[in-house]
Design a protein around this motif. Structure first.
Motif, PDB file in Angstrom:
ATOM      1  N   ILE A 237     -13.262   1.347  -4.845  1.00  0.00           N
ATOM      2  CA  ILE A 237     -12.414   1.672  -5.618  1.00  0.00           C
ATOM      3  C   ILE A 237     -11.188   2.391  -4.822  1.00  0.00           C
ATOM      4  CG2 ILE A 237     -11.900   3.648  -7.330  1.00  0.00           C
ATOM      5  CD1 ILE A 237     -14.586   3.070  -8.706  1.00  0.00           C
ATOM      6  N   ILE A 238     -11.350   3.135  -3.768  1.00  0.00           N
ATOM      7  CA  ILE A 238     -10.500   3.748  -2.993  1.00  0.00           C
ATOM      8  C   ILE A 238      -9.552   2.542  -2.451  1.00  0.00           C
ATOM      9  CG2 ILE A 238      -9.854   4.978  -0.801  1.00  0.00           C
ATOM     10  CD1 ILE A 238     -12.661   6.540  -1.330  1.00  0.00           C
ATOM     11  N   LEU A 239     -10.211   1.282  -1.832  1.00  0.00           N
ATOM     12  CA  LEU A 239      -9.390   0.438  -1.530  1.00  0.00           C
ATOM     13  C   LEU A 239      -8.551  -0.198  -2.533  1.00  0.00           C
ATOM     14  CD1 LEU A 239     -12.099  -1.924   0.752  1.00  0.00           C
ATOM     15  CD2 LEU A 239     -10.521  -0.118   1.481  1.00  0.00           C
ATOM     16  N   ARG A 240      -8.924  -0.396  -3.914  1.00  0.00           N
ATOM     17  CA  ARG A 240      -8.233  -0.856  -4.981  1.00  0.00           C
ATOM     18  C   ARG A 240      -7.119   0.019  -4.937  1.00  0.00           C
ATOM     19  NH1 ARG A 240      -9.920  -4.361  -8.756  1.00  0.00           N
ATOM     20  NH2 ARG A 240      -8.934  -3.099 -10.487  1.00  0.00           N
ATOM     21  N   GLN A 241      -7.341   1.398  -5.267  1.00  0.00           N
ATOM     22  CA  GLN A 241      -6.227   2.254  -5.402  1.00  0.00           C
ATOM     23  C   GLN A 241      -5.127   2.258  -4.396  1.00  0.00           C
ATOM     24  OE1 GLN A 241      -6.734   6.141  -7.106  1.00  0.00           O
ATOM     25  NE2 GLN A 241      -6.443   6.879  -5.033  1.00  0.00           N
ATOM     26  N   HIS A 242      -5.756   2.229  -3.253  1.00  0.00           N
ATOM     27  CA  HIS A 242      -4.823   2.044  -2.180  1.00  0.00           C
ATOM     28  C   HIS A 242      -3.506   0.797  -2.035  1.00  0.00           C
ATOM     29  CE1 HIS A 242      -3.824   2.762   2.248  1.00  0.00           C
ATOM     30  NE2 HIS A 242      -3.398   1.529   2.257  1.00  0.00           N
ATOM     31  N   SER A 243      -4.423  -0.320  -2.656  1.00  0.00           N
ATOM     32  CA  SER A 243      -3.470  -1.436  -2.944  1.00  0.00           C
ATOM     33  C   SER A 243      -2.629  -1.498  -3.979  1.00  0.00           C
ATOM     34  CB  SER A 243      -4.230  -2.589  -2.795  1.00  0.00           C
ATOM     35  OG  SER A 243      -4.941  -2.943  -1.670  1.00  0.00           O
ATOM     36  N   ALA A 244      -3.118  -0.741  -5.121  1.00  0.00           N
ATOM     37  CA  ALA A 244      -2.178  -0.480  -6.255  1.00  0.00           C
ATOM     38  C   ALA A 244      -1.184   0.444  -5.888  1.00  0.00           C
ATOM     39  CB  ALA A 244      -3.148   0.280  -7.385  1.00  0.00           C
ATOM     40  N   GLU A 245      -1.130   1.410  -4.985  1.00  0.00           N
ATOM     41  CA  GLU A 245      -0.245   2.246  -4.691  1.00  0.00           C
ATOM     42  C   GLU A 245       1.036   1.451  -4.015  1.00  0.00           C
ATOM     43  OE1 GLU A 245      -2.014   5.310  -2.637  1.00  0.00           O
ATOM     44  OE2 GLU A 245      -2.673   6.555  -4.432  1.00  0.00           O
ATOM     45  N   GLN A 246       0.474   0.315  -3.149  1.00  0.00           N
ATOM     46  CA  GLN A 246       1.589  -0.607  -2.652  1.00  0.00           C
ATOM     47  C   GLN A 246       2.355  -1.606  -3.548  1.00  0.00           C
ATOM     48  OE1 GLN A 246       0.021  -2.134   1.181  1.00  0.00           O
ATOM     49  NE2 GLN A 246      -1.276  -0.180   1.455  1.00  0.00           N
ATOM     50  N   GLY A 247       1.909  -1.471  -4.824  1.00  0.00           N
ATOM     51  CA  GLY A 247       2.326  -2.586  -5.863  1.00  0.00           C
ATOM     52  C   GLY A 247       1.563  -3.779  -5.930  1.00  0.00           C
ATOM     53  N   CYS A 248       0.495  -3.969  -5.350  1.00  0.00           N
ATOM     54  CA  CYS A 248      -0.253  -5.208  -5.511  1.00  0.00           C
ATOM     55  C   CYS A 248      -0.760  -5.502  -6.935  1.00  0.00           C
ATOM     56  CB  CYS A 248      -1.628  -5.117  -4.697  1.00  0.00           C
ATOM     57  SG  CYS A 248      -0.895  -4.913  -2.628  1.00  0.00           S
ATOM     58  N   LEU A 249      -0.879  -6.641  -7.024  1.00  0.00           N
ATOM     59  CA  LEU A 249      -1.751  -7.147  -8.324  1.00  0.00           C
ATOM     60  C   LEU A 249      -3.499  -7.002  -7.725  1.00  0.00           C
ATOM     61  CD1 LEU A 249      -2.303  -8.856 -10.934  1.00  0.00           C
ATOM     62  CD2 LEU A 249      -2.019 -10.898  -9.350  1.00  0.00           C
ATOM     63  N   LEU A 250      -4.035  -6.380  -8.563  1.00  0.00           N
ATOM     64  CA  LEU A 250      -5.656  -6.333  -8.347  1.00  0.00           C
ATOM     65  C   LEU A 250      -6.286  -7.240  -9.191  1.00  0.00           C
ATOM     66  CD1 LEU A 250      -5.685  -2.332  -8.395  1.00  0.00           C
ATOM     67  CD2 LEU A 250      -5.088  -4.012  -6.556  1.00  0.00           C
ATOM     68  N   VAL A 251      -7.174  -8.120  -8.612  1.00  0.00           N
ATOM     69  CA  VAL A 251      -8.312  -8.896  -9.008  1.00  0.00           C
ATOM     70  C   VAL A 251      -9.522  -8.624  -8.378  1.00  0.00           C
ATOM     71  CG1 VAL A 251      -8.781 -11.282  -9.686  1.00  0.00           C
ATOM     72  CG2 VAL A 251      -6.518 -10.817  -9.305  1.00  0.00           C
ATOM     73  N   LYS A 252     -10.162  -8.002  -9.330  1.00  0.00           N
ATOM     74  CA  LYS A 252     -11.568  -7.218  -8.551  1.00  0.00           C
ATOM     75  C   LYS A 252     -11.316  -6.726  -7.212  1.00  0.00           C
ATOM     76  CE  LYS A 252     -14.379 -10.631 -11.111  1.00  0.00           C
ATOM     77  NZ  LYS A 252     -15.541 -11.787 -10.899  1.00  0.00           N
ATOM     78  N   GLN A 253     -11.854  -7.221  -5.952  1.00  0.00           N
ATOM     79  CA  GLN A 253     -11.672  -6.724  -5.123  1.00  0.00           C
ATOM     80  C   GLN A 253     -10.472  -7.343  -4.191  1.00  0.00           C
ATOM     81  OE1 GLN A 253     -12.976  -3.058  -5.495  1.00  0.00           O
ATOM     82  NE2 GLN A 253     -12.363  -3.714  -3.133  1.00  0.00           N
ATOM     83  N   SER A 254      -9.812  -8.256  -4.661  1.00  0.00           N
ATOM     84  CA  SER A 254      -8.525  -8.991  -4.016  1.00  0.00           C
ATOM     85  C   SER A 254      -7.295  -8.490  -4.647  1.00  0.00           C
ATOM     86  CB  SER A 254      -8.944 -10.333  -4.312  1.00  0.00           C
ATOM     87  OG  SER A 254      -9.786 -11.097  -3.891  1.00  0.00           O
ATOM     88  N   PHE A 255      -6.278  -8.398  -3.489  1.00  0.00           N
ATOM     89  CA  PHE A 255      -5.142  -7.704  -3.564  1.00  0.00           C
ATOM     90  C   PHE A 255      -3.818  -8.716  -3.233  1.00  0.00           C
ATOM     91  CE2 PHE A 255      -8.132  -4.506  -1.338  1.00  0.00           C
ATOM     92  CZ  PHE A 255      -8.610  -4.295  -2.703  1.00  0.00           C
ATOM     93  N   PHE A 256      -2.833  -8.737  -4.039  1.00  0.00           N
ATOM     94  CA  PHE A 256      -1.950  -9.893  -4.050  1.00  0.00           C
ATOM     95  C   PHE A 256      -0.350  -9.087  -3.851  1.00  0.00           C
ATOM     96  CE2 PHE A 256      -5.455 -11.335  -5.925  1.00  0.00           C
ATOM     97  CZ  PHE A 256      -5.678 -12.729  -5.037  1.00  0.00           C
TER      98      PHE A 256
END
Length: 885
Positions: A237-256
């Motif tokens: 979840i920390i990884l997901r939040q880290h990527s969300a803060e960078q404006g990524c699209l989140l798909v499970k544990q993948s970040f775009f």
């Protein structure tokens, strides 16, 4: 003590059943637990003893099977030093706890917040506003109902009010208006000019549980418990939040990322978006971060009209089908000009922009009274000085509701980036995605290095608080290259493979069929059919197949070419019935298109499901001898022949398999495309004619849609069993000299690690019951193996830019700390980066050693009868005889 169980649907498993116990803690003090959630009006609480009473009182409780441990590591094969895309993670020992809080978001009027994405904005604002009250704690928020901190918050139960500026949720406000000044619609409500839109939220953060951070050590040791799984979940979840803060699209544990250089156009208004996967895993070498390239599909961003032209494959807006457009646009998010506001599309206006009216309130004179007038959307924008170039003759975008619409001319709307496309891709789109997303090993390594550096996980405050740091280098592992098994062709000739490939040059098939009572069907394919038949018969004779002349060639009537496909197929069968003296044994079907031919599916369904006729389809665009050889391999296998045989199979000398009657089962469940309401199909392929392991039969049943666990392995009905396993066992018995299998080896595909215990406790029980149903005294030994392709571990050669060699096996450093698993690359990766298959041996009563299991699985990759290459998944046997293509 009274135990009450609340069954609540729709909440995560951890919150799904709350047990409210009033009892003392170990140190004698009462621990204050969170109150149970309110009982929904349609749910009746039941006492635990009532649940127990649902099962028969005298039925013995079966002991639960556990995943087996690793019996050792393999030793056979040539050593090879490899890199893996796992990055070593250092974790400092700590006695701290993760505190888990339940998050409840509501609007000011107590309506629940349902839109995705808004939760993160609210929690971010809450953290900024109330940082002092929260003791400056950092959050790990999953975007929905769960929030974690390192150490507890000052209060167990917290309530906050958060005012969010410019809350572009895509929803209308409480009064039904988006609040923008450039959006006509809803003229009965007052327009208020504000510098920005604000929305007030109520946020409840209530203590749920705490997880010791020391449980991360359990993950490293392979000791699975509720705490260890939850601790790993927090890190992810920390990884997901880290990527969300960078404006990524989140798909499970993948970040775009929103980077056009990562987009590839697939046609139809769909784009492939390349990102990366990142997750923590426990392995033999400790905790590791698995980073890999990942791809998802997104809607093509930009002007809405451009998307519709591409989506419908037309070059002029006047040719757009607006009913299709409405379905394609519903639910997508747009950004409008000139206000630069974001909304979600509800639908389209019923009339075109020049004719669609709405009531507009405007001031009348100096006394402040308001009059309501009807005005078209086109005229409204013209009065505002906005010149619409082409929208006047097209419907408007509606971002409001059916009864309170809000209209925008289509040329003022653009689709925002990074919106997932979740519908099924066409055949051409799928092939385009595969082709354009390929990466050579060295290119992939470079991309992964860049992704790790860009992510900069070591700067994340939550990971620092956990004492977690990520090494910047790929993990080096030791692989072994197993020797390829030898094969036998016809007349006892040996076949030696090279780099996972072999050929039948100057060799005959091992066991050939005869092709008689057959005919050719031509669905308007342009080719010289007589020459094709002559060349096919010549090549068949060279491989030892006795092929007679076809009874006839049935040409499709030119008048049928534009008819519905079902009529075309029925008309062709009408011709066959009227001219053939009896049912054909085999039909060869010529198709006009190699890919995406509409005839293929209905033709196969007609032949196989309705009449049980073996067919072989081909699109004769470029026919040569290698093409015809490939065709004959399929025909020979479908009609009962064998193209090649393992030498250890002919001897026979396969450990544990050749010694006693052994059946090999391959099991999988296939599902419809997302959004399709179709039953899932459960399939079992099973070996026959022991001691052979190269001949198989298949059985299929339908089951509930999207259900992964197989429900039709054992289906007793009175004195009969209609399950899939019974069919396989009886076929083995009749084809193997009336011998029952003493060993049953099961390969299972398509299940995740969280379902492993269900496989060996539910599905295996069904198989055992099917055996006992046939003979109560029969007790065969079982081995259960799961094959996974849907994972993110890759391997790279250390001194070469090429893919790892076929036969490469890895069972150290990046495998499970305790359980019996290994990675195998049996095939030659000619394009892109080789994806290994991850094998998990869940249960083994037969007693394979690590070397025996790995060599057995490797050998099974060479028995696929339709190919002269080793295949990537050992149990991929559904093409071996009876499931035609």
């Amino acid at each position: 003590m009274e135990l009450i169980v609340l069954k609540i649907v729709g909440i995560e498993a951890r919150e799904c059943c709350l047990f409210y116990l009033k009892m003392g803690s170990h140190d004698g003090e009462d621990e204050e637990l969170p109150p149970p959630p309110p009982v929904p009006p349609d749910v009746v609480p039941i006492k635990a003893e009532d649940v127990v009473g649902e099962s028969p009182a005298n039925k013995p409780v079966k002991p639960k099977r556990l995943l087996m441990g690793r019996p050792g590591i393999g030793r056979k094969g040539q050593l090879a030093q490899l890199y893996s895309n796992h990055f070593k993670v250092a974790v400092k020992s700590t006695e701290d706890f993760f505190f888990h809080y339940y998050v409840n978001l509501k609007y000011e009027d107590d309506r629940p917040v349902e839109g995705k994405g808004i939760g993160r904005k609210v929690i971010d604002k809450l953290q900024q506003t109330y940082r002092a009250e929260l003791s400056n704690k950092d959050f790990a928020y999953d975007g929905e109902k769960s929030l974690f901190t390192v150490g507890g918050l000052p209060q167990k139960n917290n309530e906050f009010t958060v005012v969010l500026e410019d809350a572009s949720t895509g929803k209308t406000a409480a009064n039904g208006s988006p609040g923008g000044n450039d959006s006509p619609g809803g003229g009965d409500r007052k327009r208020v000019r504000r510098p920005y839109q604000t929305k007030t939220f109520k946020v409840e953060i209530n203590y749920a549980a705490k997880v010791p951070m020391s449980a991360i050590g359990q993950v490293i040791r392979g000791e699975e418990s509720e705490n260890s799984l939850e601790a790993l979940r927090v890190l992810d979840i920390i990884l997901r939040q880290h990527s969300a803060e960078q404006g990524c699209l989140l798909v499970k544990q993948s970040f775009f990322y929103n980077n056009p250089s990562n987009f590839v156009d697939l046609g139809g208004g769909v784009m492939g978006c390349r990102g990366f996967h990142s997750s923590f895993r426990g392995a033999q070498s400790g905790l590791s971060l698995n980073v890999d390239v990942s791809t998802t599909m997104i809607v093509k961003p930009g002007p809405v009209i451009d998307f519709l032209l591409s989506n419908q494959n037309v070059n002029d807006p006047s040719r757009i089908d607006w009913q299709k457009a409405k379905r394609a646009l519903k639910g997508l998010r747009i950004r409008t000009t000139p206000a630069n506001s974001e909304f979600k599309i509800f639908g389209l206006s019923e009339r075109i922009c020049k004719e669609q009216t709405f009531p507009l309130r405007q001031r009348n004179g100096s006394n402040g009274d308001c009059d309501t007038i009807e005005i078209t959307v086109y005229d409204y924008y013209a009065k505002k000085g906005i010149d619409l170039k082409y929208s006047g003759d097209f419907p408007c975008i509606n971002t409001g509701k059916a009864k309170r619409p809000t209209y925008f001319p289509i040329e003022l709307c653009s689709l925002v980036p990074l919106q997932r496309y979740t519908k099924a891709l066409s055949t051409l789109q799928r092939s385009s995605l595969v082709e354009k997303s390929r990466q050579k090993p060295q290119e992939r390594m470079t991309v992964l290095n860049d992704a790790l550096q860009r992510s900069n996980y070591d700067s994340d405050p939550m990971l620092r608080a956990c004492g977690v740091s990520v090494a910047p280098k790929f993990t080096q592992v030791e692989g072994r290259i197993l020797q390829a098994p030898k094969l036998k062709a016809g007349n006892g000739d040996d076949i030696f493979s090279r780099n996972g490939r072999w050929n039948f040059t100057n060799r005959k098939f091992y066991q050939t069929c005869s092709v008689d009572k057959w005919a050719v069907v031509n669905f308007s394919a342009r080719c010289d059919v007589r020459n094709l038949i002559r060349d096919l018969m010549r090549n068949a004779s060279a491989k030892g197949i006795q092929m007679e002349e076809p009874f006839d060639v049935f040409e499709e009537s030119p008048s049928m070419r534009r008819a519905p496909v079902s009529r075309r197929v029925d008309d062709m069968f009408g011709q066959i019935k009227s001219k053939l003296p009896g049912a054909p044994r085999f039909l060869m079907c010529l198709l006009p298109e190699r890919k995406n031919c509409e005839v293929y599916g209905p033709w196969k369904r007609k032949c196989l499901a309705e009449f049980g006729i073996v067919t072989q389809c081909l699109a004769p665009t470029r026919v040569n001898d290698p093409y015809l050889l490939n065709l004959l391999m399929k025909i020979n296998a479908k009609l009962g022949g064998l193209n090649s045989l393992l030498q250890v199979e002919a001897s026979p000398s396969i450990p544990h398999v050749s010694e006693v009657p052994t059946i090999i089962l391959g099991m999988d469940v296939s599902h419809g495309h997302p959004g399709q309401d179709r039953p899932s199909v459960a399939a079992v392929v099973s070996s026959r004619q022991w001691p052979l392991i190269s001949k198989y039969r298949a059985s299929v049943h339908t089951q509930s849609a999207r259900l992964e666990m197989m429900s039709s392995l054992f289906k007793p009905r009175g004195t009969d069993d209609d399950g899939l396993i019974r069919e396989s066992l009886i076929d083995f018995y009749t084809s193997s000299g009336k011998r029952k299998p003493d060993h049953i080896i099961i390969f299972r595909d398509g299940v995740s690690e969280s379902q492993f215990t269900q496989v060996i406790n539910i599905e295996l029980d069904q198989i055992i019951e099917a055996c006992k149903f046939l003979d109560e005294k029969w007790s065969p030994k079982f081995t259960v193996i799961v094959a996974q392709k849907n994972h993110h571990t890759k391997f790279f050669q250390t001194g070469s830019p090429d893919n790892v060699l076929p036969g490469t096996v890895v069972d150290n450093k990046v495998c499970h700390p305790k359980n019996f698993d290994f990675y195998m690359c049996a095939h030659a990766g000619m394009i892109g980066t080789t994806r290994p298959t991850h094998y998990h041996v869940l249960h083994d009563e037969i007693g394979f050693s690590a070397d025996e299991m790995q060599e057995f699985v490797h050998s099974l990759s060479y028995v696929y009868q339709r190919s002269t290459t080793a295949i990537s998944v050992a149990w991929n046997l559904e093409g071996s005889l009876v499931v035609p293509t």
